[in-house]
Design a protein around this motif. Structure first.
Motif, PDB file in Angstrom:
ATOM      1  N   TYR A  17      -8.195   2.406  -6.654  1.00 40.41           N
ATOM      2  CA  TYR A  17      -7.175   2.235  -5.584  1.00 40.41           C
ATOM      3  C   TYR A  17      -6.539   1.255  -5.551  1.00 40.41           C
ATOM      4  CZ  TYR A  17      -9.093   6.950  -5.157  1.00 40.41           C
ATOM      5  OH  TYR A  17      -9.183   8.343  -5.443  1.00 40.41           O
ATOM      6  N   ARG A  18      -7.129  -0.173  -6.144  1.00 42.84           N
ATOM      7  CA  ARG A  18      -6.518  -1.512  -5.568  1.00 42.84           C
ATOM      8  C   ARG A  18      -5.041  -1.671  -5.609  1.00 42.84           C
ATOM      9  NH1 ARG A  18     -10.029  -4.470  -8.746  1.00 42.84           N
ATOM     10  NH2 ARG A  18     -11.466  -5.077  -6.756  1.00 42.84           N
ATOM     11  N   ASP A  19      -4.412  -1.144  -6.895  1.00 43.62           N
ATOM     12  CA  ASP A  19      -3.362  -1.136  -6.832  1.00 43.62           C
ATOM     13  C   ASP A  19      -2.205  -0.211  -6.827  1.00 43.62           C
ATOM     14  OD1 ASP A  19      -3.469  -3.957  -7.860  1.00 43.62           O
ATOM     15  OD2 ASP A  19      -4.123  -3.137  -9.841  1.00 43.62           O
ATOM     16  N   MET A  20      -2.598   0.974  -5.917  1.00 45.02           N
ATOM     17  CA  MET A  20      -2.057   1.843  -5.634  1.00 45.02           C
ATOM     18  C   MET A  20      -1.153   1.964  -4.066  1.00 45.02           C
ATOM     19  SD  MET A  20      -4.480   4.873  -7.056  1.00 45.02           S
ATOM     20  CE  MET A  20      -3.311   6.251  -6.762  1.00 45.02           C
ATOM     21  N   ASP A  21      -1.065   0.796  -3.413  1.00 44.38           N
ATOM     22  CA  ASP A  21      -0.402   0.679  -2.301  1.00 44.38           C
ATOM     23  C   ASP A  21      -1.025   1.302  -1.212  1.00 44.38           C
ATOM     24  OD1 ASP A  21       1.663  -0.691  -0.620  1.00 44.38           O
ATOM     25  OD2 ASP A  21       2.887   0.665  -0.907  1.00 44.38           O
ATOM     26  N   ILE A  22      -2.292   1.542  -0.994  1.00 47.26           N
ATOM     27  CA  ILE A  22      -3.072   2.356  -0.105  1.00 47.26           C
ATOM     28  C   ILE A  22      -3.031   1.396   1.179  1.00 47.26           C
ATOM     29  CG2 ILE A  22      -5.246   3.516   0.466  1.00 47.26           C
ATOM     30  CD1 ILE A  22      -3.654   4.909  -1.792  1.00 47.26           C
ATOM     31  N   SER A  23      -2.809   1.963   2.148  1.00 54.99           N
ATOM     32  CA  SER A  23      -2.817   1.321   3.564  1.00 54.99           C
ATOM     33  C   SER A  23      -4.094   2.038   4.572  1.00 54.99           C
ATOM     34  CB  SER A  23      -1.742   1.281   4.235  1.00 54.99           C
ATOM     35  OG  SER A  23      -1.060   2.730   4.643  1.00 54.99           O
ATOM     36  N   VAL A  24      -4.419   3.388   4.071  1.00 55.28           N
ATOM     37  CA  VAL A  24      -5.410   3.913   4.913  1.00 55.28           C
ATOM     38  C   VAL A  24      -6.542   4.523   4.170  1.00 55.28           C
ATOM     39  CG1 VAL A  24      -5.607   5.898   6.680  1.00 55.28           C
ATOM     40  CG2 VAL A  24      -3.563   4.615   6.776  1.00 55.28           C
ATOM     41  N   VAL A  25      -7.787   4.292   4.408  1.00 54.60           N
ATOM     42  CA  VAL A  25      -8.861   4.757   3.898  1.00 54.60           C
ATOM     43  C   VAL A  25      -9.394   5.882   4.875  1.00 54.60           C
ATOM     44  CG1 VAL A  25     -11.059   4.678   2.464  1.00 54.60           C
ATOM     45  CG2 VAL A  25      -9.162   2.893   1.947  1.00 54.60           C
ATOM     46  N   ALA A  26      -9.265   7.088   4.799  1.00 53.32           N
ATOM     47  CA  ALA A  26      -9.825   8.023   5.947  1.00 53.32           C
ATOM     48  C   ALA A  26     -11.162   8.476   5.247  1.00 53.32           C
ATOM     49  CB  ALA A  26      -8.625   9.063   6.122  1.00 53.32           C
ATOM     50  N   GLY A  27     -12.281   8.101   6.067  1.00 53.93           N
ATOM     51  CA  GLY A  27     -13.668   8.496   5.679  1.00 53.93           C
ATOM     52  C   GLY A  27     -13.866   9.900   6.652  1.00 53.93           C
ATOM     53  N   VAL A  28     -14.397  11.042   6.022  1.00 54.04           N
ATOM     54  CA  VAL A  28     -15.006  11.950   6.754  1.00 54.04           C
ATOM     55  C   VAL A  28     -16.378  11.820   7.202  1.00 54.04           C
ATOM     56  CG1 VAL A  28     -15.448  14.786   6.275  1.00 54.04           C
ATOM     57  CG2 VAL A  28     -13.456  13.585   5.099  1.00 54.04           C
ATOM     58  N   GLU A  29     -16.637  12.260   8.481  1.00 51.44           N
ATOM     59  CA  GLU A  29     -17.874  12.176   8.981  1.00 51.44           C
ATOM     60  C   GLU A  29     -18.898  13.297   8.127  1.00 51.44           C
ATOM     61  OE1 GLU A  29     -20.138  12.786  13.248  1.00 51.44           O
ATOM     62  OE2 GLU A  29     -18.041  12.781  13.244  1.00 51.44           O
ATOM     63  N   ALA A  30     -19.945  12.476   7.885  1.00 55.48           N
ATOM     64  CA  ALA A  30     -20.512  11.305   8.190  1.00 55.48           C
ATOM     65  C   ALA A  30     -20.757  10.372   6.923  1.00 55.48           C
ATOM     66  CB  ALA A  30     -21.925  11.339   8.926  1.00 55.48           C
ATOM     67  N   ARG A  31     -20.950  10.948   5.816  1.00 56.01           N
ATOM     68  CA  ARG A  31     -21.082  10.219   4.640  1.00 56.01           C
ATOM     69  C   ARG A  31     -19.925   9.520   3.947  1.00 56.01           C
ATOM     70  NH1 ARG A  31     -24.720  14.533   5.071  1.00 56.01           N
ATOM     71  NH2 ARG A  31     -23.396  15.862   3.746  1.00 56.01           N
ATOM     72  N   GLY A  32     -18.791  10.146   4.415  1.00 54.86           N
ATOM     73  CA  GLY A  32     -17.577   9.306   4.058  1.00 54.86           C
ATOM     74  C   GLY A  32     -17.662   7.908   4.655  1.00 54.86           C
ATOM     75  N   PHE A  33     -18.306   7.832   5.894  1.00 54.96           N
ATOM     76  CA  PHE A  33     -18.343   6.784   6.570  1.00 54.96           C
ATOM     77  C   PHE A  33     -19.208   5.607   5.662  1.00 54.96           C
ATOM     78  CE2 PHE A  33     -18.196   8.231  11.141  1.00 54.96           C
ATOM     79  CZ  PHE A  33     -17.028   9.002  10.810  1.00 54.96           C
ATOM     80  N   MET A  34     -20.027   5.868   4.740  1.00 51.10           N
ATOM     81  CA  MET A  34     -20.733   4.893   3.943  1.00 51.10           C
ATOM     82  C   MET A  34     -20.071   4.332   2.885  1.00 51.10           C
ATOM     83  SD  MET A  34     -24.172   7.035   3.969  1.00 51.10           S
ATOM     84  CE  MET A  34     -24.804   7.905   5.271  1.00 51.10           C
ATOM     85  N   PHE A  35     -19.032   4.866   2.510  1.00 50.19           N
ATOM     86  CA  PHE A  35     -18.310   4.390   1.400  1.00 50.19           C
ATOM     87  C   PHE A  35     -17.034   3.695   1.897  1.00 50.19           C
ATOM     88  CE2 PHE A  35     -21.036   7.798  -0.355  1.00 50.19           C
ATOM     89  CZ  PHE A  35     -21.895   6.928  -1.122  1.00 50.19           C
ATOM     90  N   GLY A  36     -16.206   4.451   2.669  1.00 48.31           N
ATOM     91  CA  GLY A  36     -15.030   4.141   2.936  1.00 48.31           C
ATOM     92  C   GLY A  36     -14.787   2.842   3.617  1.00 48.31           C
ATOM     93  N   PRO A  37     -15.425   2.311   4.375  1.00 51.58           N
ATOM     94  CA  PRO A  37     -15.231   0.818   4.981  1.00 51.58           C
ATOM     95  C   PRO A  37     -15.256  -0.196   3.939  1.00 51.58           C
ATOM     96  CG  PRO A  37     -16.734   2.110   6.530  1.00 51.58           C
ATOM     97  CD  PRO A  37     -16.555   2.949   5.135  1.00 51.58           C
ATOM     98  N   ALA A  38     -16.151  -0.273   2.997  1.00 55.38           N
ATOM     99  CA  ALA A  38     -16.222  -0.985   1.936  1.00 55.38           C
ATOM    100  C   ALA A  38     -15.069  -0.808   0.985  1.00 55.38           C
ATOM    101  CB  ALA A  38     -17.525  -0.844   1.132  1.00 55.38           C
ATOM    102  N   ILE A  39     -14.525   0.177   0.767  1.00 55.92           N
ATOM    103  CA  ILE A  39     -13.491   0.463  -0.107  1.00 55.92           C
ATOM    104  C   ILE A  39     -12.089  -0.158   0.591  1.00 55.92           C
ATOM    105  CG2 ILE A  39     -11.949   2.152  -1.039  1.00 55.92           C
ATOM    106  CD1 ILE A  39     -14.424   3.911  -1.570  1.00 55.92           C
TER     107      ILE A  39
END
Length: 191
Positions: A58-80
């Protein structure tokens, strides 16, 4: 699309990620082979490799939002999100977010549920990905997509660490691409 189909075929990181996920039989009820990512989180290298693979994608895909689904999406989303320079937006279960929210209900195989997001967290035109640990039929991801699209975001892709192959034919994610790192391994000792 599986990571192995996207230039990562034979990548030893995928095998290490798969091995780091514990399979817990009959949890939370008989017949379920629960894919436990807490053991992945305990393995620093496998956890880092998981995040790195998503970041590389995702680095070069011009992503401005990483939306993490509760709860386990919170474990990966912030770091990404941090690594690609995007904001992290939590998509939470009802009554977990303070302030004004918008909601999206969805049907599960065993009932209904709901996701909520803060009003104003995502602006029209922002490019988003949705991250979660596992996809089965895609009901939760579909609700996340609807929530983001209601505020005018462009959902580029959904991403999950694990994809359950036995329900692949029943998956519904509103026509969006789905990127999966691994399919679960069924351990002989779990049977």
């Amino acid at each position: 699309m599986f990571a192995a189909e996207n230039g990562l075929r034979g990548d030893p990181r995928l095998q290490a990620i798969s091995r780091a996920i514990r399979v817990v039989p009959d949890f939370p009820k008989p017949g379920i082979m629960f894919q436990d990512i807490t053991t992945l989180l305990l393995d620093h290298k496998a956890f880092k490799d998981t995040v790195d693979i998503f970041v590389d994608r995702y680095r070069d895909m011009d992503i401005s939002v990483v939306a993490g689904v509760e709860a386990r999406g919170f474990m990966f989303g912030p770091a990404i999100a941090l690594a690609i320079g995007a904001k992290f937006v939590p998509l939470r279960k009802p009554r977990k977010l303070p302030g004004e929210v918008i909601s999206e209900s969805y049907v599960l195989e065993y009932g209904t549920d709901c996701l909520e997001m803060h009003v104003g967290a995502v602006e029209p035109g922002e490019r988003a990905i949705v991250i979660d640990d596992l996809v089965a039929t895609g009901g939760t991801l579909s609700a996340a997509i609807k929530l983001l699209e209601r505020v005018g975001a462009e959902v580029v892709e959904c991403a999950c660490v694990i994809g359950l192959p036995e329900v692949k034919d029943r998956r519904r994610i509103r026509g969006k691409p789905l990127y999966i790192l691994v399919e679960p391994r069924l351990l002989d000792e779990c049977r």
